[in-house]
Design a protein around this motif. Structure first.
Motif, PDB file in Angstrom:
ATOM      1  N   THR A  98       0.824  -1.212   0.000  1.00 40.79           N
ATOM      2  CA  THR A  98       0.000   0.000   0.000  1.00 40.79           C
ATOM      3  C   THR A  98       0.859   1.264   0.000  1.00 40.79           C
ATOM      4  O   THR A  98       0.652   2.180  -0.812  1.00 40.79           O
ATOM      5  N   ALA A 147       2.829   1.668  -3.227  1.00 40.50           N
ATOM      6  CA  ALA A 147       1.954   2.119  -4.307  1.00 40.50           C
ATOM      7  C   ALA A 147       1.648   3.611  -4.178  1.00 40.50           C
ATOM      8  O   ALA A 147       1.631   4.352  -5.171  1.00 40.50           O
ATOM      9  N   VAL A 170       5.632  -3.600  -8.773  1.00 43.03           N
ATOM     10  CA  VAL A 170       4.562  -2.738  -8.232  1.00 43.03           C
ATOM     11  C   VAL A 170       3.866  -2.004  -9.375  1.00 43.03           C
ATOM     12  O   VAL A 170       2.628  -1.963  -9.458  1.00 43.03           O
ATOM     13  N   LEU A 226      -0.029  -2.253 -10.623  1.00 44.71           N
ATOM     14  CA  LEU A 226      -0.895  -1.073 -10.591  1.00 44.71           C
ATOM     15  C   LEU A 226      -1.509  -0.808 -11.968  1.00 44.71           C
ATOM     16  O   LEU A 226      -2.671  -0.387 -12.069  1.00 44.71           O
ATOM     17  N   HIS A 234      -4.996   1.346 -12.036  1.00 46.12           N
ATOM     18  CA  HIS A 234      -4.719   2.600 -11.318  1.00 46.12           C
ATOM     19  C   HIS A 234      -3.781   3.519 -12.101  1.00 46.12           C
ATOM     20  O   HIS A 234      -3.718   4.725 -11.842  1.00 46.12           O
TER      21      HIS A 234
END
Length: 595
Positions: free
Chosen positions: A386, A389, A451, A455, A460
C-alpha cells in the motif's frame, strides 16, 4: 440428437465435441436420414477428421479449395446419392447458390440428416475469433427448419452464448455445458526476465523432445523465435498468415505427423488442431482475453496425459493489449467489453491463489484449489504494498505538477526518481528536487517494476502515447488516500530446474518425446517403440497423422498386454473391427518380433 432437435454444446478443447455430432450422424444415417453436414472453418481439421472417420469405417468427405474439380464432382455425387455419412464444408461454401441448391434437393428427398456448426463462437462479435462468413449460417434454420442443428464451441462466456443463440436462431435448442476443467494441464505464469532464456530453460529442462506450441503476438517475433530455437538445437517451425499458404500447410503437416516439433505461431495457428500429444503450450506474449488463453492452452494434453500451459508476462504486455483496444476502430461498447475481458485475464496472471479456480470461475464453474498450478504447488509470497503504491502514484502526480519539462514520463525514469538515482535526465528536469526523490531507495528496480506492473494491471495507472508515458486514473485516488490495502506478489525468481517436477512436465510418461507411459516395464517399452515405428510407416503411406492410425494410449495397452491372437488384440481399447481387419496381423507380427 439422433431423434431430432437442436442443441448448443459447450465443451472444453479435447473434451470430445466431434463425437457429439459424429455419433448422431452415424445413427441417423443408419435410420435412412442421409448425410450430415458439418460446418468447419479449417481445411486441416476437415482433412484429419475425415481421415479418422474413414479409418474407423465411416464414409466421410470434405469440400474445400484444396480439391481438384474431378474430386469435387465425385464427392458431390456421393453426397447427392445419400451414401455419404458426413460432409465437411467451410461456411463460405455452404452458403453459395450451388451448395444451397444441392442441399435443397437433399432436403426434398429426406436425405439431409443434420447440421453441425463447429467453432460456433465465430458467429459472435463478442467471441474471440469472430468470422463474418459465419453470419450467413442463419439461412440453415430459415431454409431447413425441420433439420436438427447442433452448434459447438469450447469457449464462450454468457454474452457470447447469447449471441450464438440469437444469430443462429437456436432459441429452442437444448443447452449442454460440460465442465471446463482440464485437470491434466498445469498452469504457470512467470514474470518476464529475458523471456527467450526463460522459454529455452522451460523447454530444455522439462520438455526436451516434446511436441509443443509457442504463441507470439507478431509475425516478426514468430520468425525470430523459431529461427533462434533452431540455433539452440530445438526443431521449431514458424506459422503465421504472412507466410506462403504452401509453406504454412507444409509446416502444419510436419507438426501433425512428426514427433517432437515445436510450432512457433501467431493466433493464426491452432483452431481445430487435433494433435493429442502436445505436451506444452507457451505464451511469450499476453493473449487478448481468457477465452483466447483457454482455447490456446487447451491444445495441450488432449490425450489426457500431463501437459503444461506456460506464460511469460510483463508490464509491456499489459500496455500493448490496452493500447490495441483503445486504438481499435470498434465502438465504445465493444471496447468496454474487451477491456473487461482483458482485466479478467490480468487478474488471472496476477493471482495469488489457485489459477484454475480463477479460470473456471470466469466460465461460471465453481471449483476448489487444484493442487496442480504454480500457485498451489509454490504459493507466492505477498506483501503489503500500500505505501509503496502511494509513493509511486504520488511521484507520477508530482511529475504533472512540476513546471520544468514534460508533465509525464515513462517507467524507467519514474523508478530512477523513486530510487534516488542522480541521472542526467533526473537533473535536467529538476526531479531530484521532488519530495518523492529517493523515497523508494529501499526497493530494488525489479520490485518497483513489479509494483508498477500490478498497478497498471489493476487499472490505477495507464501508459499513454508513443513513448509509453504514465498517467493516473480516477481509480488511483482511493489508493493515494490510503483507503484501500494493496497486497501484491513478491517478485519471484525464475523457477529452478525440477522445481515443479511433481506431476508436471513429462511426469507420468516414459522417455522424453516418446509418449510412452512410465509404468511400462523394459520389455513393454521395447514393444511400444516398435509399434510406434510401425505406426509411423503406416501413417506416411496413408498421408495421415500418426494418432489417427492408433493413439499412444492404444499402443501402450498393446505393448502392456502383448496379445498373441487377433481375438486378444480386438479386446484392446481403440482397436475396432475395421482396424483389426486392416492392421491386426501386422501388429501381431511387430509384437512377436519384440518378444
Amino acid at each position: 440428437m439422433s431423434a431430432g432437435g437442436d442443441a448448443l454444446v459447450l465443451m472444453p478443447t479435447g473434451g470430445g465435441k466431434s463425437l457429439c455430432y459424429q455419433v448422431p450422424a452415424i445413427a441417423r444415417h443408419r435410420a435412412g436420414h442421409g448425410v450430415a453436414v458439418v460446418v468447419s472453418p479449417l481445411i486441416a481439421l476437415m482433412h484429419d477428421q475425415v481421415g479418422a472417420l474413414e479409418e474407423a469405417g465411416v464414409h466421410a468427405a470434405f469440400l474445400n479449395s484444396s480439391l481438384e474439380l474431378a474430386d469435387v464432382q465425385r464427392i458431390e455425387r456421393e453426397m447427392m446419392s445419400g451414401r455419404l455419412v458426413l460432409l465437411y464444408a467451410a461456411p463460405e461454401r455452404l452458403t453459395t447458390p450451388r451448395m444451397l441448391g444441392q442441399l435443397d434437393s437433399l432436403h426434398e428427398r429426406g436425405l439431409l440428416s443434420l447440421f453441425a456448426i463447429d467453432e460456433a463462437h465465430c458467429v459472435s462479435q463478442w467471441g474471440h475469433d469472430f468470422r463474418e462468413d459465419y453470419l450467413g449460417l442463419h439461412v440453415l434454420h430459415e431454409r431447413y427448419a425441420d433439420v436438427p442443428r447442433i452448434a459447438l464451441t469450447a469457449t464462450a462466456d454468457e454474452h457470447t452464448r447469447a449471441d450464438i443463440v440469437s444469430r443462429l436462431q437456436l432459441e429452442d435448442a437444448r443447452v449442454f455445458i460440460s465442465s471446463f476443467d482440464r485437470p491434466n494441464i498445469r498452469y504457470r505464469v512467470v514474470e518476464k526476465d529475458d523471456p527467450r532464456k526463460q522459454l529455452l530453460r522451460f523447454i530444455g529442462d522439462e520438455h526436451e523432445g516434446d511436441a509443443g506450441i509457442v504463441y507470439c503476438q507478431s509475425r516478426k517475433k514468430v520468425d525470430e523465435t523459431a529461427a533462434w530455437l533452431e540455433t539452440e538445437g530445438i526443431t521449431a517451425l514458424p506459422y503465421h498468415a504472412g507466410l506462403d499458404a504452401a509453406v504454412r500447410q507444409r509446416h502444419q503437416n510436419r507438426f501433425l505427423r512428426e514427433d517432437g516439433i515445436v510450432m512457433v505461431a501467431t493466433i493464426a495457428f491452432g483452431m481445430g488442431i487435433d494433435k493429442p500429444d502436445v505436451r506444452f503450450v507457451a505464451h511469450l506474449d499476453l493473449p487478448k482475453n481468457i477465452e483466447s488463453y483457454y482455447q490456446e492452452t487447451g491444445r495441450a494434453g488432449r490425450d489426457g496425459e500431463p501437459a503444461e500451459a506456460w506464460m511469460a508476462y510483463g508490464l509491456a504486455d499489459v500496455v500493448n493489449q490496452r493500447r490495441m483496444i483503445d486504438d481499435s476502430p470498434a465502438g465504445e461498447e465493444f471496447k468496454r467489453a474487451q477491456r473487461g475481458k482483458l482485466d479478467a485475464l490480468l487478474a488471472l496472471a496476477e493471482a495469488h491463489d489457485c489459477r484454475r479456480m480463477r479460470l473456471l470461475d470466469y466460465f461460471g464453474e465453481p471449483s476448489r484449489s487444484c493442487g496442480n498450478c504454480d500457485n498451489c504447488l509454490n504459493p507466492p509470497a505477498v506483501w503489503d504494498a500500500t505505501e509503496a503504491a502511494r509513493k509511486l502514484l504520488s511521484c507520477i502526480y508530482r511529475f504533472g505538477q512540476h513546471g520544468r519539462g514534460p508533465r509525464s514520463f515513462g517507467a524507467a525514469h519514474l523508478i530512477d526518481v523513486l530510487r534516488g538515482k542522480a541521472t542526467e535526465k533526473v537533473a535536467q528536469y529538476g526531479h531530484d528536487g521532488l519530495s518523492t526523490f529517493g523515497v523508494g531507495a529501499d526497493l530494488s528496480e525489479q520490485q518497483w517494476r513489479g509494483v508498477l506492473r500490478q498497478l497498471v494491471a489493476l487499472g490505477h495507472v495507464v501508459s499513454e502515447g508513443e513513448y509509453n508515458t504514465l498517467a493516473l486514473t480516477d481509480g488511483a485516488r482511493a489508493v493515494l488516500k490510503g483507503e484501500v490495502q494493496l497486497l501484491l506478489r513478491v517478485p519471484s525468481d525464475t523457477p529452478k530446474r525440477g522445481r515443479l517436477a511433481r506431476g508436471g512436465g513429462s511426469a507420468g510418461r516414459g522417455a522424453k518425446g516418446s509418449g510412452a507411459p512410465a509404468d511400462l516395464d523394459a520389455a513393454a517399452q521395447v514393444r511400444f517403440e516398435a509399434l510406434r515405428a510401425w505406426r509411423g510407416e503406416v501413417a506416411r503411406e496413408h498421408n495421415l497423422p500418426t494418432y489417427i492410425i492408433f493413439s499412444n494410449a492404444t499402443l501402450a495397452e498393446m505393448a502392456r498386454r502383448a496379445p498373441a491372437t487377433l481375438g486378444d488384440l480386438g479386446e484392446v481399447s481403440g482397436v475396432g473391427a475395421k482396424k483389426l481387419e486392416a492392421y491386426g496381423r501386422e501388429i501381431l507380427r511387430v509384437l512377436d518380433a519384440g518378444r
